[in-house]
Scaffold this active site. Structure first.
Site: not given
Ligand code: RIB
Length: 307
Positions: A249-252
């Protein structure tokens, strides 16, 4: 900062997170350590990230008619995300199996379930929210035709759009003519271009996508930061150094942060720096939504400097 009105068109999953020493090779069995069940889904994660940063967010999506669907809706409501346009549909909710290794790297398999039933008619139902929003965000764990309907509506209403082409397919190029900001990682860039992209060549490669429509392409490069590519040139916005526990979820978090901070193309670099801080903080904790930071944490990291 004024609170942004955002609409996120995207997926909602229940994540089954397994921690383990290292990720398995194909055909290999490895022993895991612990199993956790946490709310996830790229669309839901982006919506929660932006809501924690003060944005007013409506999520357009589908959950199943099962207990996961009820839990996911309740959890999103508790996180401050509007769920009026997140209605249950008969069948199972989306599920993701997320393997997280000791070095923070992950492997994810998504079984879309109800996400695959999000239809263009669901966009019509959310038309008022979309045409009044400051930015419409979409991710590709839901059908492409539905994202296209949302972006076409936003375009007719003069609203900017942010496409996170994750997971990418070559068909996603059809959306670029309706996209203001395109956010992708390196493998997604290669998929959209239909050819491999060598390290160091990302800016030049991303520039090729500008002619298809986006005003800016932002390539997330992990610990190197994010590359902002516009017709005026390219600029690397460095990452913040943190101790990585889990990159899920780093990209999210980056997309949610960017959406919450976006105030137009003139201030894009500042918004990307903010998004870098949100993405970095999400790497410091296990899981998707439990790892998304508060506004105070982001402010503290930005004040610490670098990045
Ligand atoms: O980007 C992380 C997310 O991808 C997880 O929460 C999982 O549900 C998948 O959608």
């Amino acid at each position: 900062m004024t609170r942004r009105r955002l609409v996120v068109v995207g997926s909602v999953n229940m994540d089954l997170v397994v921690t383990l020493g290292r990720l398995p090779q194909p055909g290999e069995t490895v022993l895991g350590e612990q199993v956790l069940t946490v709310p996830g889904g790229k669309g839901a994660n982006q919506a929660v990230a932006a809501a924690r940063l003060g944005a007013r967010v409506n999520l357009v999506g589908r959950v199943g008619s099962d207990s996961d669907g009820r839990l996911l809706r309740a959890s999103l409501r508790a996180s401050g995300v509007g769920i009026r346009y997140l209605q249950p549909v008969a069948g199972p909710s989306g599920v993701a199996v997320v393997l997280v290794a000791a070095d923070g790297e992950n492997q994810i398999v998504v079984v879309p379930g109800a996400n695959g039933l999000l239809a263009p008619a669901d966009i019509e139902a959310a038309a008022t929210a979309i045409t009044r929003s400051d930015l419409v965000v979409a991710v590709l764990e839901v059908p492409l035709a539905t994202v296209e309907a949302a972006f076409a509506l936003a375009r007719r209403a003069g609203r900017p759009t942010l496409l996170n082409a994750a997971p990418a397919t070559p068909d996603a190029r059809a959306l670029l003519g309706l996209t203001t900001l395109l956010v992708i990682n390196e493998p997604e860039l290669a998929t959209l271009l239909g050819r491999p992209v060598s390290p160091g060549e990302e800016g030049e490669a991303a520039a090729n996508l500008l002619s298809a429509g986006p005003a800016a392409v932002i390539v997330t490069l992990g610990e190197r930061g994010a590359l902002v590519v516009t017709p005026a040139g390219q600029q690397l916005v460095p990452a913040f150094a943190v101790t990585v526990v889990d990159t899920t979820a780093a990209g999210d978090a980056f997309v949610g942060g960017l959406a919450a901070a976006y105030r137009g193309l003139e201030q894009l670099r500042e918004a990307v720096r903010f998004a870098n801080a949100v993405g970095a903080l999400a790497c410091t904790r296990l899981g998707a939504q439990p790892a998304l930071p508060s506004e105070a944490e982001v402010t503290a990291l930005l004040a610490r400097g670098s990045g």
